[in-house]
Design a protein around this motif. Structure first.
Motif, PDB file in Angstrom:
ATOM      1  N   VAL A  26       2.053  -9.346   5.095  1.00 64.04           N
ATOM      2  CA  VAL A  26       3.581  -8.367   5.317  1.00 64.04           C
ATOM      3  C   VAL A  26       4.534  -9.373   4.711  1.00 64.04           C
ATOM      4  N   ASP A  27       5.351  -8.992   3.936  1.00 65.60           N
ATOM      5  CA  ASP A  27       6.441  -9.976   3.508  1.00 65.60           C
ATOM      6  C   ASP A  27       7.662  -8.844   3.322  1.00 65.60           C
ATOM      7  N   GLU A 121       7.628 -13.295   6.818  1.00 71.79           N
ATOM      8  CA  GLU A 121       6.105 -12.855   6.316  1.00 71.79           C
ATOM      9  C   GLU A 121       5.282 -13.381   7.384  1.00 71.79           C
ATOM     10  N   SER A 156       6.843  -5.263   1.849  1.00 68.24           N
ATOM     11  CA  SER A 156       5.732  -4.916   0.927  1.00 68.24           C
ATOM     12  C   SER A 156       4.583  -5.622   1.534  1.00 68.24           C
ATOM     13  N   VAL A 157       3.359  -4.875   1.422  1.00 66.74           N
ATOM     14  CA  VAL A 157       1.935  -5.355   1.963  1.00 66.74           C
ATOM     15  C   VAL A 157       0.974  -5.627   1.009  1.00 66.74           C
ATOM     16  N   GLY A 158       0.563  -6.662   1.063  1.00 72.33           N
ATOM     17  CA  GLY A 158      -0.917  -6.908   0.143  1.00 72.33           C
ATOM     18  C   GLY A 158      -2.143  -6.846   1.141  1.00 72.33           C
ATOM     19  N   SER A 170       0.800  -8.715  -2.021  1.00 70.15           N
ATOM     20  CA  SER A 170       1.922  -8.485  -1.674  1.00 70.15           C
ATOM     21  C   SER A 170       3.191  -8.838  -2.745  1.00 70.15           C
ATOM     22  N   LYS A 174       5.761  -5.919  -4.697  1.00 67.47           N
ATOM     23  CA  LYS A 174       7.313  -5.886  -4.418  1.00 67.47           C
ATOM     24  C   LYS A 174       8.068  -5.104  -5.585  1.00 67.47           C
ATOM     25  N   VAL A 178       2.653  -1.319  -1.583  1.00 64.37           N
ATOM     26  CA  VAL A 178       1.517  -1.650  -1.153  1.00 64.37           C
ATOM     27  C   VAL A 178       0.402  -1.977  -2.468  1.00 64.37           C
TER      28      VAL A 178
END
Length: 424
Positions: A26-27, A121, A156-158, A170, A174, A178
């Protein structure tokens, strides 16, 4: 033809893709700038830069400002030349700390396996949360919604099977998105990237690999391990070769281990008066001490950073025999280091103080000096500074000002013994 079965099959395919992908990165998107926009919604849609005055550096920039080439760590003078119509907002680190703490609390409600790696993050392992909250993509959407609703910022989530690939994902998601990289697609995802995308590949390593014709992750993966090790060293070569094939066994480790805390400031004009530089050093040391106490840490190594008017950056370090979180001790160490910096007769543009070698205060033995033990100075100093922390927390940092030569109103004579460390 009915679309129902096709949609159901698509969901099944998506669910299968998520199997084994329990790592989330999570960033926060343009974190400092996003916090400022949440506080000043009238600036949304404008190019906003967070940083000092024209002589400072950019801490963060909105995506509107980034479109003009503005990025973090860029000199503010350069950023304003590239985007002269930008709105410059001074940083508020207390606000960023508060939002960061709140976001990490949201992540902690999802799973206990949260590893915070910076102020904006964190990694999560949601394998144990799937039964309660659903698959990783659903958890990612839940996190993004709660962060947006509670703090007015986006993230943004990776999602991947490893920390390394989740972080890359992530970045590709951006802003405000996701991206799931299925385990089976990991190698294909990596192969199209430049080698500089790998963890641990900076400019020097990238240049070393390029001399051997390795410029992409695919070329790295297809190279013999011995070739990669010859280019960058045995340990680094093996690590990078593993990453190129998506191998990253590192688990998510709850908690966050602070490596250092620092504070620095660029003067409005170059300063030739060392008394002014010394006074600013005292203020910076006090800021570091406040953050140490707030995080329950003590420091063993003090570093002073000085940038002269010709943009040379000089650092000097010392290791204390006894760790501390007392501002007076940090300042006295920093003052002695500052006195040993050869400025070449040039005025000072920037000064900074960094506390390194951190450890938990509760479990660190702090051996007082003979003078402190006999006079009971250390507990009194620590209690006094903690009391000042409370006042500053309530009324602001400017509520208490130290005297011109006695930080925190105490004697300026040093009681700290130094062990020489590397100088750079």
């Amino acid at each position: 033809m009915s679309r129902g079965p096709r949609a159901l099959e698509a969901r099944r395919d998506w669910g299968r893709a998520e199997i084994g992908c329990s790592i989330l990165h999570v960033d926060m998107d343009a974190f400092f700038a996003s916090v400022e926009l949440a506080r000043r919604p009238q600036l949304r849609g404008l190019p906003v830069i967070v940083g000092g005055a024209t002589r400072g550096v950019v801490l963060a920039a909105t995506y509107e400002a980034r479109a003009f080439g503005v990025h973090a760590a860029m000199p503010m003078s350069v950023a304003l030349r590239q985007c002269p119509h930008a709105v410059v907002v001074p940083p508020d680190h207390h606000a960023y700390h508060e939002v960061s703490t709140g976001v990490m609390r949201v992540l902690g409600d999802v799973t206990a396996l949260v590893e915070q790696v910076s102020v904006d993050e964190a990694f999560l392992d949601v394998a144990g949360a799937r039964r309660r909250l659903g698959p990783p993509t659903v958890i990612a959407q839940l996190i993004r919604r709660q962060v947006r609703e509670q703090f007015g910022i986006t993230c943004s989530v990776g999602i991947a099977s490893t920390k390394f690939v989740a972080k890359l994902a992530s970045g590709h998601a951006k802003p405000d998105g996701v991206l799931l990289v299925p385990r089976a697609a990991t190698v294909d995802f990596l192969r199209v990237l430049p080698v500089g995308a790998l963890w641990g590949v900076g400019e020097k390593t990238e240049a070393a690999l390029a001399r051997w014709g390795i410029r992409t992750v695919a070329e790295l993966a297809d190279s013999d391990l011995s070739t990669v090790q010859h280019a960058v060293g045995k340990v680094a070569g093996a690590h990078l070769h593993d990453l190129s094939w998506g191998r990253d066994p590192r688990p998510v480790r709850p908690g966050r281990e602070e490596r250092s805390l620092s504070a620095e400031e660029t003067f409005p004009v170059d300063v030739a008066d060392l008394g002014v530089v010394q006074a600013k050093t005292r203020d910076l040391a006090d800021r570091c001490a406040v953050r140490l106490r707030r995080n329950g840490l003590v420091t063993r190594t003090i570093t002073v950073k000085v940038r002269t008017s010709d943009f040379r950056t000089l650092t000097r370090s010392r290791t204390l025999l006894t760790p501390t979180d007392v501002g007076r001790e940090l300042y006295l160490a920093a003052r002695e280091l500052l006195a040993g910096v050869d400025l070449g007769g040039l005025p000072v543009r920037l000064v900074g103080v960094r506390a390194e070698g951190l450890s938990p205060a509760a479990s660190t033995v702090r051996q007082p000096t003979l003078e402190e033990a006999s006079e009971g100075q250390l507990p009194a100093r620590r209690d006094a500074e903690r009391a000042m922390d409370v006042v500053r927390e309530r009324f602001g940092r400017s509520a208490i000002q130290a005297g011109p030569s006695q930080p925190g109103g105490v004697s300026s004579r040093s009681t700290t013994t130094f062990v020489p460390a590397d100088l750079s």
